[in-house]
Scaffold this active site. Structure first.
Site, PDB file in Angstrom:
ATOM      1  CB  ALA A 158       5.093  67.152-124.132  1.00 61.94           C
ATOM      2  N   PRO A 159       1.786  66.983-124.900  1.00 64.52           N
ATOM      3  CG  PRO A 159       0.393  68.760-124.902  1.00 64.52           C
ATOM      4  CD  PRO A 159       1.833  68.019-124.092  1.00 64.52           C
ATOM      5  CD1 TRP A 160      -1.049  65.001-130.259  1.00 63.24           C
ATOM      6  CD2 TRP A 160      -1.526  66.754-131.225  1.00 63.24           C
ATOM      7  NE1 TRP A 160      -2.472  65.341-130.252  1.00 63.24           N
ATOM      8  CE2 TRP A 160      -2.780  66.457-130.774  1.00 63.24           C
ATOM      9  CE3 TRP A 160      -1.952  67.996-131.774  1.00 63.24           C
ATOM     10  CZ2 TRP A 160      -4.700  67.284-131.244  1.00 63.24           C
ATOM     11  CZ3 TRP A 160      -2.915  69.461-132.031  1.00 63.24           C
ATOM     12  CH2 TRP A 160      -4.299  68.140-131.374  1.00 63.24           C
ATOM     13  CE  LYS A 184       4.016  59.150-124.080  1.00 64.75           C
ATOM     14  NZ  LYS A 184       3.940  59.827-125.134  1.00 64.75           N
ATOM     15  N   PRO A 185       7.895  62.888-125.024  1.00 62.65           N
ATOM     16  CG  PRO A 185       8.719  63.429-127.320  1.00 62.65           C
ATOM     17  CD  PRO A 185       8.786  62.893-126.091  1.00 62.65           C
ATOM     18  CB  ALA A 186       2.468  63.760-128.833  1.00 68.06           C
ATOM     19  CD  GLU A 187       1.702  58.918-129.390  1.00 63.54           C
ATOM     20  OE1 GLU A 187       1.612  59.291-128.588  1.00 63.54           O
ATOM     21  OE2 GLU A 187       0.785  57.714-128.939  1.00 63.54           O
ATOM     22  CB  SER A 238      -7.451  65.323-123.897  1.00 67.08           C
ATOM     23  OG  SER A 238      -6.413  63.917-123.252  1.00 67.08           O
ATOM     24  CD  GLU A 259      -0.464  73.672-116.847  1.00 68.73           C
ATOM     25  OE1 GLU A 259      -1.784  74.420-117.188  1.00 68.73           O
ATOM     26  OE2 GLU A 259       0.107  73.989-116.448  1.00 68.73           O
ATOM     27  CB  CYS A 293      -4.877  73.992-123.951  1.00 67.32           C
ATOM     28  SG  CYS A 293      -3.279  75.212-123.782  1.00 67.32           S
ATOM     29  CD  GLU A 392      -9.227  71.337-125.363  1.00 68.35           C
ATOM     30  OE1 GLU A 392      -9.008  69.596-124.681  1.00 68.35           O
ATOM     31  OE2 GLU A 392      -8.364  71.798-125.712  1.00 68.35           O
TER      32      GLU A 392
HETATM   33  P1  NAD Z   1      -3.574  63.874-124.853  1.00 65.40           P
HETATM   34  O1  NAD Z   1      -4.185  64.074-123.547  1.00 65.40           O
HETATM   35  O2  NAD Z   1      -4.121  62.893-126.124  1.00 65.40           O
HETATM   36  O3  NAD Z   1      -2.204  63.600-125.082  1.00 65.40           O
HETATM   37  C1  NAD Z   1      -0.903  63.837-124.225  1.00 65.40           C
HETATM   38  C2  NAD Z   1       0.405  63.238-123.906  1.00 65.40           C
HETATM   39  O4  NAD Z   1      -0.191  62.196-123.069  1.00 65.40           O
HETATM   40  C3  NAD Z   1       0.839  62.067-125.651  1.00 65.40           C
HETATM   41  O5  NAD Z   1       2.535  62.379-124.922  1.00 65.40           O
HETATM   42  C4  NAD Z   1       0.040  60.890-125.540  1.00 65.40           C
HETATM   43  O6  NAD Z   1       0.639  60.528-125.800  1.00 65.40           O
HETATM   44  C5  NAD Z   1       0.253  61.137-124.236  1.00 65.40           C
HETATM   45  N1  NAD Z   1      -1.657  59.755-123.218  1.00 65.40           N
HETATM   46  C6  NAD Z   1      -1.417  59.325-123.570  1.00 65.40           C
HETATM   47  N2  NAD Z   1      -2.300  58.211-123.156  1.00 65.40           N
HETATM   48  C7  NAD Z   1      -1.630  58.386-121.971  1.00 65.40           C
HETATM   49  C8  NAD Z   1      -1.302  57.464-120.964  1.00 65.40           C
HETATM   50  N3  NAD Z   1      -2.095  56.659-120.365  1.00 65.40           N
HETATM   51  N4  NAD Z   1      -0.863  57.302-119.949  1.00 65.40           N
HETATM   52  C9  NAD Z   1       0.313  58.340-119.836  1.00 65.40           C
HETATM   53  N5  NAD Z   1       0.277  58.747-120.973  1.00 65.40           N
HETATM   54  C10 NAD Z   1      -0.975  58.919-121.762  1.00 65.40           C
HETATM   55  O7  NAD Z   1      -4.116  64.569-125.626  1.00 65.40           O
HETATM   56  P2  NAD Z   1      -3.445  65.735-127.054  1.00 65.40           P
HETATM   57  O8  NAD Z   1      -4.353  65.124-128.126  1.00 65.40           O
HETATM   58  O9  NAD Z   1      -1.678  64.643-126.747  1.00 65.40           O
HETATM   59  O10 NAD Z   1      -3.777  67.037-126.774  1.00 65.40           O
HETATM   60  C11 NAD Z   1      -4.716  68.123-126.952  1.00 65.40           C
HETATM   61  C12 NAD Z   1      -4.539  68.138-125.178  1.00 65.40           C
HETATM   62  O11 NAD Z   1      -3.845  68.646-124.289  1.00 65.40           O
HETATM   63  C13 NAD Z   1      -6.202  68.987-125.518  1.00 65.40           C
HETATM   64  O12 NAD Z   1      -7.113  68.664-124.694  1.00 65.40           O
HETATM   65  C14 NAD Z   1      -4.855  70.540-125.004  1.00 65.40           C
HETATM   66  O13 NAD Z   1      -6.046  71.358-124.003  1.00 65.40           O
HETATM   67  C15 NAD Z   1      -4.478  69.900-124.401  1.00 65.40           C
HETATM   68  N6  NAD Z   1      -2.953  70.977-124.013  1.00 65.40           N
HETATM   69  C16 NAD Z   1      -3.380  71.369-122.744  1.00 65.40           C
HETATM   70  C17 NAD Z   1      -2.404  72.101-122.877  1.00 65.40           C
HETATM   71  C18 NAD Z   1      -2.615  73.699-120.940  1.00 65.40           C
HETATM   72  O14 NAD Z   1      -1.390  74.018-120.749  1.00 65.40           O
HETATM   73  N7  NAD Z   1      -2.852  73.688-120.320  1.00 65.40           N
HETATM   74  C19 NAD Z   1      -1.279  72.780-123.242  1.00 65.40           C
HETATM   75  C20 NAD Z   1      -1.764  72.312-124.173  1.00 65.40           C
HETATM   76  C21 NAD Z   1      -1.868  71.092-124.581  1.00 65.40           C
END
Ligand code: NAD
Length: 504
Positions: A158-160, A184-187, A238, A259, A293, A392
């Site tokens: 999940a993202p943050w 796994k939530p975002a750290e 992302s 997502e 998002c 984005e």
């Molecule tokens: P991110 O992609 O940087 O990180 C998301 C998650 O992935 C975090 O828990 C991170 O620790 C983990 N991660 C990072 N690298 C990884 C890897 N190599 N392998 C496995 N996991 C890894 O995104 P973010 O910056 O936390 O959140 C913002 C993004 O999330 C934006 O692009 C937003 O659009 C998207 N988002 C999408 C939705 C949706 O429903 N489509 C909802 C909320 C956020």
């Protein structure tokens, strides 16, 4: 700024939740959760390493037969209790979410928390309504029926931006369908995911059904996705990281739900209610400081309304109150981090060479200077192919572009790689009807932008991913369909055997 949530006390035993208890990580690497409103660290924890992921997956695998074997009614009862525990702890959840994200308390308390409680209550009910197609004698000689079965251990990432809602969206449909999960939530934002799992335990959901590994993406995240005992990956984040996750999941032949990012268009036709569109654009662009998002990021306004729309949005943005997330009057909190704020500011600074920054485009000074704040920002004069229209940003920035014909407005709305959400604004049902059919996005609102519902699916088209969160549609991700076929004839030599040996 003072805050009422004491993470040090709550997570004194560590920030991993495995088999029903908190424990420290074993990666040897520490991470500080920072209050984005001040830049001050509020809690330091040891990140999950691969051994912690292994332990969480093992706990989930051990819990799976019992949980999958429970009746829908038993799962439903436990999940109703889960919804009640979440509701009882609503204030604490709102405080923790606002602290770790910098979210205005009114958003946490009136959107994130009640939305998550409602999700829990929806999936408690939905757990009793999982069904396969009805049985039938399709060959004439057999009875076929469909079993809808859980998949096993789900690994979710999940993202943050909405940590609690993301935990709810990932955990609830998975466990309602009889799976167990490692999330796994975002750290940056582990608090409310950990509390969510603790609430599941308090509600009587067995240990190991919901596990949380608070770790970094590159090691804990990738290890979870590639884990041989994880049957499915559900990722929200992302598009760039989603591609990497897809590669790893594909290598281990896992079911995948993605997502990903968004760049939602907001299309205003010339017969729209201008005031409603202006208010909708400001709310849609600034929700969660634009870190949403589905946020309105690109407004396309038909020429006759364009100037008035730009003026109206600029005026309304000027009324938005930045401030302490724990002040009930605060409208706009900081971004998640100074890094994210500087990234957003970078897009706006580069846009100055090819577009006009009508309002905002700067960090506030004085009391808020230490935090990751950025003023609501309105940009005009950018071309469709420019970075600020195509990428984005994930910040409180709205770009407005004019269009002439309805054809052009819809074409521009579709002209990015993303397809998560969109809105169309008009009083003419034929125009909005056409927009809902032709805009390629997982959700199209008409005369509104943002509302979500437990009963309705959320998910993307195009580079925004595939699969659905929330609603009964999410069970398509979290269940697998088995065809069961009974011979009804008791005949030894069946007619079809002649195609393999002998004659009729
Ligand atoms: P991110 O992609 O940087 O990180 C998301 C998650 O992935 C975090 O828990 C991170 O620790 C983990 N991660 C990072 N690298 C990884 C890897 N190599 N392998 C496995 N996991 C890894 O995104 P973010 O910056 O936390 O959140 C913002 C993004 O999330 C934006 O692009 C937003 O659009 C998207 N988002 C999408 C939705 C949706 O429903 N489509 C909802 C909320 C956020």
């Amino acid at each position: 700024m003072s805050h009422p949530f004491q993470a040090e006390n709550r997570f004194a035993d560590g920030a991993q939740y495995i088999a029903g208890e908190l424990r420290p990580g074993t990666s040897g690497r520490e991470h500080a959760v920072v209050d984005p409103a001040t830049g001050d660290p509020v809690f330091t924890y040891e990140l999950a390493g691969t051994a912690d992921v292994d332990a969480a997956v093992e706990a989930a695998a051990q819990a799976f037969p019992g949980w999958a074997g429970a009746t829908p009614g038993e799962r439903s009862d436990a999940m109703h209790r889960f919804a009640s525990v979440l509701a009882e702890q609503a204030d604490e959840f709102a405080d923790a979410e606002s602290l770790q994200c910098g979210k205005p308390i009114k958003l946490s308390a009136e959107f994130d928390v009640p939305g998550s409680v409602d999700n829990a209550s929806f999936f408690a009910g939905a757990a009793r309504h999982l069904e396969g197609k009805s049985a039938g004698e399709y060959s004439g000689d057999h009875t076929s029926y469909i079993r809808r079965e859980p998949i096993g251990v789900v690994g979710s990432i999940a993202p943050w931006n909405y940590p609690l809602q993301m935990a709810a969206w990932k955990v609830l449909p998975a466990i309602a369908a009889g799976n167990t999960i490692v999330l796994k939530p975002a750290e940056l934002t582990p608090f409310t995911s950990l509390m969510f799992a603790q609430a599941a335990t308090e509600a009587g959901i067995p240990d190991g059904v919901v596990n949380i590994v608070s770790g970094a993406g590159r090691d804990a995240g990738e290890h979870l996705v590639g884990h041989p005992d994880v049957a499915m990956t559900s990722f929200t984040g992302s598009t760039g990281v989603g591609k990497r996750v897809a590669e790893i999941a594909t290598g281990t032949v896992k079911r995948l739900h993605l997502e990903l990012g968004g760049k939602a268009p907001f299309v205003v036709f010339d017969d729209a209610d201008l005031e409603a569109a202006v208010h909708g654009a400001v709310a849609g662009a600034l929700i969660n400081t634009g870190q949403d998002c589905t946020a309105a990021t690109r407004a396309y306004v038909q020429r006759p309304l364009y100037d008035a729309f730009v003026a109206g949005v600029a005026d309304l943005m000027a009324t938005v109150r930045l401030g302490d997330p724990f002040d009930p009057a605060t409208d706009l909190g900081p971004l998640i981090s100074h890094t994210q704020r500087d990234r957003v500011a970078g897009f706006v600074e580069r846009a100055r060479s090819y577009a006009t920054v009508v309002t905002g485009g700067e960090a506030p000074q004085c009391d808020l200077a230490k935090g990751a704040y950025y003023r609501p920002t309105l940009v005009t004069g950018a071309t469709q192919d420019s970075e600020i229209v195509q990428s984005e940003l994930f910040g409180p920035v709205l770009v407005v572009l004019p269009f002439d014909s309805d054809d052009e407005g819809i074409a521009l709305a579709n002209d990015t790689p993303y397809g998560l959400a969109a809105s169309a604004w008009s009083r003419d049902v034929y125009r909005t009807g056409r927009a809902t059919r032709e805009i390629k996005a997982g959700c199209v609102w008409v005369n509104d932008h943002i509302p979500i519902l437990s009963e309705m699916p959320h998910g993307g088209y195009k580079a925004s991913g595939f699969g659905k969160d929330m609603s009964a549609y999410s069970f398509e991700e979290y269940t697998q369909v088995k065809h069961v076929m009974f011979d009804n004839t008791a005949v030894v030599r069946k007619d079809w055997h002649r195609t393999v040996f002998g004659d009729r």
